[in-house]
Design an enzyme around this catalytic site. Structure first.
Site, mmCIF file in Angstrom:
data_model
loop_
_atom_site.group_PDB
_atom_site.id
_atom_site.type_symbol
_atom_site.label_atom_id
_atom_site.label_comp_id
_atom_site.label_asym_id
_atom_site.label_seq_id
_atom_site.Cartn_x
_atom_site.Cartn_y
_atom_site.Cartn_z
ATOM 1 N N TYR A 144 27.398 3.272 16.393
ATOM 2 C CA TYR A 144 27.650 3.889 17.699
ATOM 3 C C TYR A 144 28.480 2.954 18.585
ATOM 4 O O TYR A 144 29.489 3.353 19.164
ATOM 5 C CB TYR A 144 26.320 4.225 18.371
ATOM 6 C CG TYR A 144 26.454 4.964 19.679
ATOM 7 C CD1 TYR A 144 26.649 6.343 19.696
ATOM 8 C CD2 TYR A 144 26.406 4.294 20.900
ATOM 9 C CE1 TYR A 144 26.782 7.030 20.901
ATOM 10 C CE2 TYR A 144 26.542 4.968 22.100
ATOM 11 C CZ TYR A 144 26.719 6.338 22.101
ATOM 12 O OH TYR A 144 26.853 7.016 23.291
HETATM 13 P P1 NAP Z 1 23.537 15.358 23.157
HETATM 14 O O1 NAP Z 1 22.713 15.898 24.278
HETATM 15 O O2 NAP Z 1 22.852 14.839 21.948
HETATM 16 O O3 NAP Z 1 24.604 16.481 22.751
HETATM 17 C C1 NAP Z 1 25.517 16.227 21.727
HETATM 18 C C2 NAP Z 1 26.529 17.333 21.659
HETATM 19 O O4 NAP Z 1 27.442 17.020 20.606
HETATM 20 C C3 NAP Z 1 25.904 18.675 21.353
HETATM 21 O O5 NAP Z 1 26.557 19.662 22.115
HETATM 22 C C4 NAP Z 1 26.200 18.851 19.858
HETATM 23 O O6 NAP Z 1 26.421 20.213 19.513
HETATM 24 C C5 NAP Z 1 27.497 18.111 19.704
HETATM 25 N N1 NAP Z 1 27.670 17.642 18.341
HETATM 26 C C6 NAP Z 1 26.958 16.688 17.697
HETATM 27 N N2 NAP Z 1 27.360 16.589 16.419
HETATM 28 C C7 NAP Z 1 28.352 17.497 16.262
HETATM 29 C C8 NAP Z 1 29.158 17.888 15.166
HETATM 30 N N3 NAP Z 1 29.036 17.318 13.957
HETATM 31 N N4 NAP Z 1 30.060 18.878 15.357
HETATM 32 C C9 NAP Z 1 30.169 19.483 16.563
HETATM 33 N N5 NAP Z 1 29.444 19.151 17.639
HETATM 34 C C10 NAP Z 1 28.533 18.183 17.490
HETATM 35 O O7 NAP Z 1 24.446 14.145 23.647
HETATM 36 P P2 NAP Z 1 24.945 13.702 25.106
HETATM 37 O O8 NAP Z 1 24.036 12.659 25.600
HETATM 38 O O9 NAP Z 1 25.239 14.878 25.948
HETATM 39 O O10 NAP Z 1 26.278 12.947 24.701
HETATM 40 C C11 NAP Z 1 27.559 13.477 24.908
HETATM 41 C C12 NAP Z 1 28.559 12.334 24.785
HETATM 42 O O11 NAP Z 1 28.265 11.347 25.769
HETATM 43 C C13 NAP Z 1 28.494 11.613 23.442
HETATM 44 O O12 NAP Z 1 29.785 11.221 23.036
HETATM 45 C C14 NAP Z 1 27.653 10.392 23.758
HETATM 46 O O13 NAP Z 1 27.895 9.328 22.887
HETATM 47 C C15 NAP Z 1 28.144 10.087 25.160
HETATM 48 N N6 NAP Z 1 27.242 9.244 25.946
HETATM 49 C C16 NAP Z 1 25.989 9.657 26.250
HETATM 50 C C17 NAP Z 1 25.187 8.833 27.017
HETATM 51 C C18 NAP Z 1 23.792 9.220 27.414
HETATM 52 O O14 NAP Z 1 23.098 8.417 28.061
HETATM 53 N N7 NAP Z 1 23.311 10.423 27.109
HETATM 54 C C19 NAP Z 1 25.662 7.598 27.448
HETATM 55 C C20 NAP Z 1 26.945 7.209 27.117
HETATM 56 C C21 NAP Z 1 27.737 8.049 26.364
HETATM 57 P P3 NAP Z 1 25.349 21.075 18.633
HETATM 58 O O15 NAP Z 1 24.051 20.966 19.355
HETATM 59 O O16 NAP Z 1 25.905 22.444 18.640
HETATM 60 O O17 NAP Z 1 25.343 20.453 17.309
#
Ligand code: NAP
Length: 239
Positions: A144
């Site tokens: 990651y």
């Molecule tokens: P999340 O709630 O786990 O949601 C992940 C999203 O990505 C879901 O909509 C999922 O869609 C999609 N996804 C995952 N694998 C996929 C695949 N193989 N093909 C298509 N879609 C896929 O994550 P989040 O926290 O919102 O994170 C969103 C972004 O922000 C990510 O890049 C993460 O690294 C970044 N981020 C998050 C945080 C945090 O604190 N949450 C901090 C820094 C950066 P499905 O459910 O339809 O599979």
């Protein structure tokens, strides 16, 4: 200046979490929004056109691009991301490959293809979702952290080539946000307390707080911003 009427946006990982908030905010700013997820068609955010695609599968990405051919995508948000937690000595090759495929390969492939069309039209916006772990090694998340450092630099690589051709490529680097991605951290009271003690803001961020700067970067108001990796982290990086 943040009116996005008449623009079409594509947001990956729009089914939940930060991506759903970004898709909704872009919609509220007037854009037509296509949302990608592995099974987003089952329950898409309101007013979002869902397209199912597994971004870890290169053939599926090719099929998605073929399906989008002929549609003008003005705004691309590479948000979909996954995290796999395990100590490095036990970190499997499968976990490494899966994280790289979704977090790094898919943004490259989508930006290269959809960005080429933006270059032909002379305008477009690409926003990548990086992380505070673009700047730090993290703990038990080597793939990651590596993928997020790489997406930050890839943002700069694209910007160096495309800034003069009307296409803005930038990234947002969120801090700790209340989504499924951080559920494991939030269920560990000791780790959660350690993390929050390090955030000057002193609390978890809401997905909407990440979406608002994305709308700004997707708008004409950000015309001079290229290759930026903008921290939206409650002050984490300032500490
Ligand atoms: P999340 O709630 O786990 O949601 C992940 C999203 O990505 C879901 O909509 C999922 O869609 C999609 N996804 C995952 N694998 C996929 C695949 N193989 N093909 C298509 N879609 C896929 O994550 P989040 O926290 O919102 O994170 C969103 C972004 O922000 C990510 O890049 C993460 O690294 C970044 N981020 C998050 C945080 C945090 O604190 N949450 C901090 C820094 C950066 P499905 O459910 O339809 O599979």
């Amino acid at each position: 200046m943040t009116d996005l009427s008449g623009r079409t946006a594509l947001v990956t990982g729009a089914s939940r979490g930060i991506g759903a908030a970004i898709a909704t905010a872009l919609r509220d700013a007037g854009a037509e929004v296509i949302g990608i997820g592995t099974s987003i068609s089952k329950a898409p955010p309101e007013g979002i056109e869902p397209i199912d695609c597994d971004l870890s599968d290169r053939a599926a990405i090719e099929a998605l691009l073929a399906r989008l051919d002929g549609r003008e995508i003005d705004i691309l948000v590479n948000n979909a991301g996954i995290i796999r937690r395990a100590p490095i000595a036990e970190h499997t090759t499968e976990d490494w490959d899966a994280v790289m495929a979704v977090n790094l390969d898919a943004p490259f492939l989508l930006t290269r293809a959809l960005g080429a069309k933006m270059l032909e039209r002379g305008h477009g916006k690409v926003i990548n979702v990086a992380s505070v772990l673009s700047f730090e090694g993290g703990v038990t998340v080597p793939g990651y952290a590596a993928s997020k450092a790489a997406i930050a630099n890839l943002t700069r690589s694209f910007a160096n080539e495309w800034a003069s051709r009307g296409v803005n490529v930038n990234a947002i680097a969120p801090g700790y946000v209340t989504t499924d991605n951080t559920a494991a951290l939030r269920s560990d009271p000791e780790r959660e307390a350690q993390l929050m003690a390090r955030v000057p803001l002193g609390r978890w961020l809401r997905p909407e707080e990440i979406a608002a700067p994305v709308v700004f970067l997707a708008s004409d108001a950000a015309s001079a911003i290229h290759g930026a990796v903008m921290a939206v982290d409650g002050g984490w990086g300032a500490r």
